[in-house]
Design an enzyme around this catalytic site. Structure first.
Site, PDB file in Angstrom:
ATOM      1  N   GLY A 123       0.824  -1.209   0.000  1.00 40.43           N
ATOM      2  CA  GLY A 123       0.000   0.000   0.000  1.00 40.43           C
ATOM      3  C   GLY A 123       0.856   1.256   0.000  1.00 40.43           C
ATOM      4  O   GLY A 123       0.955   1.937   1.032  1.00 40.43           O
ATOM      5  N   TYR A 124       1.482   1.534  -1.135  1.00 37.69           N
ATOM      6  CA  TYR A 124       2.261   2.773  -1.272  1.00 37.69           C
ATOM      7  C   TYR A 124       1.457   3.830  -2.052  1.00 37.69           C
ATOM      8  O   TYR A 124       1.150   4.888  -1.543  1.00 37.69           O
ATOM      9  CB  TYR A 124       3.561   2.487  -2.043  1.00 37.69           C
ATOM     10  CG  TYR A 124       4.749   2.005  -1.230  1.00 37.69           C
ATOM     11  CD1 TYR A 124       4.596   1.311  -0.033  1.00 37.69           C
ATOM     12  CD2 TYR A 124       6.043   2.226  -1.679  1.00 37.69           C
ATOM     13  CE1 TYR A 124       5.687   0.865   0.683  1.00 37.69           C
ATOM     14  CE2 TYR A 124       7.157   1.784  -0.969  1.00 37.69           C
ATOM     15  CZ  TYR A 124       6.977   1.108   0.211  1.00 37.69           C
ATOM     16  OH  TYR A 124       8.060   0.672   0.911  1.00 37.69           O
ATOM     17  N   SER A 125       1.122   3.500  -3.336  1.00 36.26           N
ATOM     18  CA  SER A 125       0.567   4.515  -4.249  1.00 36.26           C
ATOM     19  C   SER A 125      -0.830   4.959  -3.822  1.00 36.26           C
ATOM     20  O   SER A 125      -1.614   4.169  -3.290  1.00 36.26           O
ATOM     21  CB  SER A 125       0.481   3.945  -5.667  1.00 36.26           C
ATOM     22  OG  SER A 125       1.721   3.467  -6.079  1.00 36.26           O
TER      23      SER A 125
ATOM     24  N   GLU B 119      12.560  -4.169  -4.381  1.00 36.74           N
ATOM     25  CA  GLU B 119      11.485  -4.358  -5.365  1.00 36.74           C
ATOM     26  C   GLU B 119      12.048  -4.242  -6.778  1.00 36.74           C
ATOM     27  O   GLU B 119      11.754  -5.061  -7.649  1.00 36.74           O
ATOM     28  CB  GLU B 119      10.390  -3.303  -5.135  1.00 36.74           C
ATOM     29  CG  GLU B 119       9.239  -3.416  -6.118  1.00 36.74           C
ATOM     30  CD  GLU B 119       8.119  -2.400  -5.870  1.00 36.74           C
ATOM     31  OE1 GLU B 119       8.252  -1.572  -4.947  1.00 36.74           O
ATOM     32  OE2 GLU B 119       7.126  -2.451  -6.600  1.00 36.74           O
TER      33      GLU B 119
ATOM     34  N   ASN C 104       9.890   4.184 -15.425  1.00 35.14           N
ATOM     35  CA  ASN C 104      11.258   4.174 -15.963  1.00 35.14           C
ATOM     36  C   ASN C 104      11.837   5.576 -16.104  1.00 35.14           C
ATOM     37  O   ASN C 104      13.054   5.767 -15.988  1.00 35.14           O
ATOM     38  CB  ASN C 104      11.280   3.414 -17.298  1.00 35.14           C
ATOM     39  CG  ASN C 104      11.274   1.913 -17.051  1.00 35.14           C
ATOM     40  OD1 ASN C 104      11.045   1.459 -15.922  1.00 35.14           O
ATOM     41  ND2 ASN C 104      11.529   1.133 -18.083  1.00 35.14           N
ATOM     42  N   GLU C 105      10.966   6.566 -16.320  1.00 37.53           N
ATOM     43  CA  GLU C 105      11.479   7.950 -16.376  1.00 37.53           C
ATOM     44  C   GLU C 105      12.088   8.322 -15.023  1.00 37.53           C
ATOM     45  O   GLU C 105      13.151   8.947 -14.948  1.00 37.53           O
ATOM     46  CB  GLU C 105      10.346   8.931 -16.732  1.00 37.53           C
ATOM     47  CG  GLU C 105       9.838   8.850 -18.160  1.00 37.53           C
ATOM     48  CD  GLU C 105       8.910   7.656 -18.403  1.00 37.53           C
ATOM     49  OE1 GLU C 105       8.442   7.044 -17.422  1.00 37.53           O
ATOM     50  OE2 GLU C 105       8.666   7.330 -19.579  1.00 37.53           O
TER      51      GLU C 105
END
Ligand SMILES: Cc1cc2nc3c(=O)[nH]c(=O)nc-3n(C[C@H](O)[C@H](O)[C@H](O)COP(=O)(O)OP(=O)(O)OC[C@H]3O[C@@H](n4cnc5c(N)ncnc54)[C@H](O)[C@@H]3O)c2cc1C
Length: 392
Positions: free
Chosen positions: A126-128, A243, A378-379
Site C-alpha cells: 500500500g504505497y501509491s 522491489e 522508468n522515467e
C-alpha cells in the site's frame, strides 16, 4: 568475477535440477497459470520451496536464508527460469521481509517472518495513492493516534493482489507539519480489519491483478508500526531497492528469448524461416546482446550484496534495462505471431503457430506495458540513475 562453474557449483546445479524435476511439474504450472487457481498454485510451489529450505535464499541464515554464493543464486535462478517456475511472490518474502529484517523489532520478526517463510500470509503493498505515484511522498492517507492504536483514513490505488492479501504494508501520514518526507510511518495492517474495502480495477490484459483499497476508520495497534514514527520514508526507500531488483527478471527473459528464437525458427514467411530474415535476426540478436550485458550488471549487483554492501541505486538501472528488454521481447513475440496476435478466434489453418501462442503473445504484450510503470516509472529510474549513479 570468474563465472566458470567449480566442481562444487556443478554439484549444486545438479541438486537444483533434481529438485526442480521433482517439485515443478505440468500440473502445478497449469495451476499457477490459470487465473482461478493461481493463488493456490503459487502457494503450493512456495511450500515446496520452503520444505527444501529454498523459500528465502537471500535472508540471513538465522531467519531461514541459505547463504548461497552469487554463483549459486545465479545457478538457481537460471535453472528455475529455464523450467518456467515462478519466483516466490515478492511482496512478502522480498519486499516487506527486507524491512522487517532490517528495521523490525524482535516480536515483529518472530511474528511475521516464519509465516512468510511458510506462505501462511499473502502480502500486498500500500504505497501509491490517487495523488501520489512518482511523487510518493505526497501521500495523504492519515494515521491518527488514539490510545495504543492508530486510526487510518484514506485510500490506496494499484494495489496488486489486494484481493488475496491477508496483510498490507502501508505508508501513512502521521504528521503533516514538516517536510513531506518526514511524518510518514510504515504500518503493517491486517486486511481483515473492519473498515477496509477492496475494489477491483480491470486491466487491458484481461486479468484482475489491481485494486483500490479504502480505509474508513481502520484501527491498527501501534505495535504494528515498523521502526520509529515519522521515519517510514527511509524504510520505504530501502524496500523499493529490493522491489526494483526483483522486477528485472533477467533469467526469465533469457528463457523467453530462447522460446522466441525457437518459434521464429518454426515460423515460415515467404518460404523461409523468420530466423533467415536479416531484419528479424538483427532485432533478435540486439536483444540477446542487451540481455547478456544486463546479466553481467546483475552479477555485479549480486557480488556487491554478497560482500555485505546493501543494494543501492544501481537497482534502478537493472529495473530500467530489465523492463525495456522484457517489452522488446514481448513486441517481437507479437510480430512472430503476426496477425494471429490480433484475435483470439482466428483461423489458424494457414499458420504453424498455435492458437495458444498467439493468445499468450497478446496477453503478455498487454500485461508487459505496465512493467515500465510499476516499481517506480522508468522515467523516474532515469532521474535516480542520473543523480545517484552518474552524479549529474
Ligand atoms: C501493474 C501495476 C501494478 C502496481 N502495483 C502496485 C502495488 O502493488 N502497490 C503500490 O503501491 N503501487 C503499485 N503500482 C503503482 C506504481 O508504483 C505507480 O503507477 C508508479 O509509481 C507511477 O505513478 P503514477 O501511476 O501515479 O504516475 P505519475 O506519477 O502520475 O506519472 C505519470 C507520468 O509522468 C512521468 N513522471 C512523473 N514524475 C516525473 C519526473 N519527476 N520526471 C520525469 N517523468 C516523470 C511518469 O514517468 C509517467 O510517465 C502499480 C502500477 C502498475 C501499473
Amino acid at each position: 568475477m570468474d563465472t566458470r562453474l567449480s566442481a562444487e557449483d556443478l554439484a549444486f546445479q545438479t541438486e537444483v535440477r533434481q529438485f526442480l524435476h521433482q517439485a515443478w511439474d505440468k500440473e502445478l504450472a497449469a495451476k499457477c497459470n490459470n487465473r482461478a487457481t493461481m493463488k493456490a498454485g503459487v502457494e503450493e510451489w512456495q511450500r515446496r520451496l520452503y520444505h527444501k529450505g529454498w523459500m528465502a535464499p537471500h535472508w540471513p541464515v538465522e531467519y531461514g536464508g541459505t547463504h548461497w554464493s552469487v554463483t549459486q543464486s545465479f545457478i538457481y535462478n537460471s535453472e528455475r527460469a529455464a523450467v518456467g517456475a515462478p519466483e516466490a511472490v515478492a511482496f512478502g518474502v522480498t519486499m516487506v521481509a527486507s524491512v522487517i529484517i532490517a528495521y523490525g523489532n524482535d516480536e515483529q520478526k518472530a511474528k511475521f517472518l516464519p509465516r512468510i517463510l511458510k506462505s501462511e500470509d499473502w502480502w500486498c503493498q500500500g504505497y501509491s495513492e490517487p495523488g501520489a505515484g512518482s511523487d510518493l511522498a505526497s501521500l495523504k492517507t492519515r494515521a491518527e493516534r488514539d490510545g495504543d492504536e492508530y486510526v487510518i483514513n484514506g485510500s490506496k490505488i494499484w494495489t496488486t493482489y489486494a484481493q488475496y492479501a491477508d496483510w498490507i504494508f502501508c505508508l501513512v501520514r502521521t504528521d503533516s507539519s514538516g517536510r513531506k518526507q518526514e511524518g510518514i510511518s510504515f504500518l503493517l495492517i491486517d486486511m481483515k480489519s473492519p473498515g477496509i474495502t477492496v475494489r477491483p480495477i480491470n486491466t487491458i490484459d484481461g486479468f484482475h491483478h489491481l485494486n483500490e483499497v479504502f480505509f474508513d476508520n481502520v484501527r491498527v495497534p501501534i505495535e504494528n508500526r515498523i521502526g520509529e514514527e515519522g521515519k517510514g520514508w527511509t524504510y520505504a526507500k530501502s524496500l523499493l531497492v529490493h522491489e526494483r531488483l526483483s522486477i528485472a527478471e533477467v533469467a526469465d527473459s533469457r528463457r523467453a528469448l530462447g522460446e522466441l528464437r525457437e518459434l521464429a525458427r518454426q515460423e515460415v514467411n515467404g518460404g523461409r524461416s523468420l530466423l533467415d530474415d536479416p531484419l528479424f535476426a538483427r532485432r533478435l540478436t540486439n536483444i540477446e546482446i542487451d540481455l547478456m550485458a544486463l546479466e553481467f550488471t546483475e552479477l555485479r549487483a549480486l557480488a556487491a550484496i554478497e560482500e555485505g554492501k546493501p543494494p543501492g541505486p544501481e537497482s534502478s538501472l537493472l529495473k530500467l534495462q530489465g523492463t525495456e528488454i522484457q517489452q522488446a521481447i514481448q513486441e517481437l513475440r507479437m510480430d512472430v505471431a503476426g496477425y494471429y496476435s490480433g484475435t483470439l478466434q482466428g483461423d489458424l489453418s494457414a499458420s504453424q503457430l498455435g492458437h495458444e501462442f498467439a493468445d499468450y503473445a497478446q496477453k503478455m504484450y498487454f500485461r508487459g506495458r505496465a512493467s515500465s510503470i510499476y516499481g517506480g516509472s522508468n522515467e523516474v529510474q532515469k532521474n535516480i540513475t542520473a543523480k545517484y549513479v552518474l552524479g549529474l
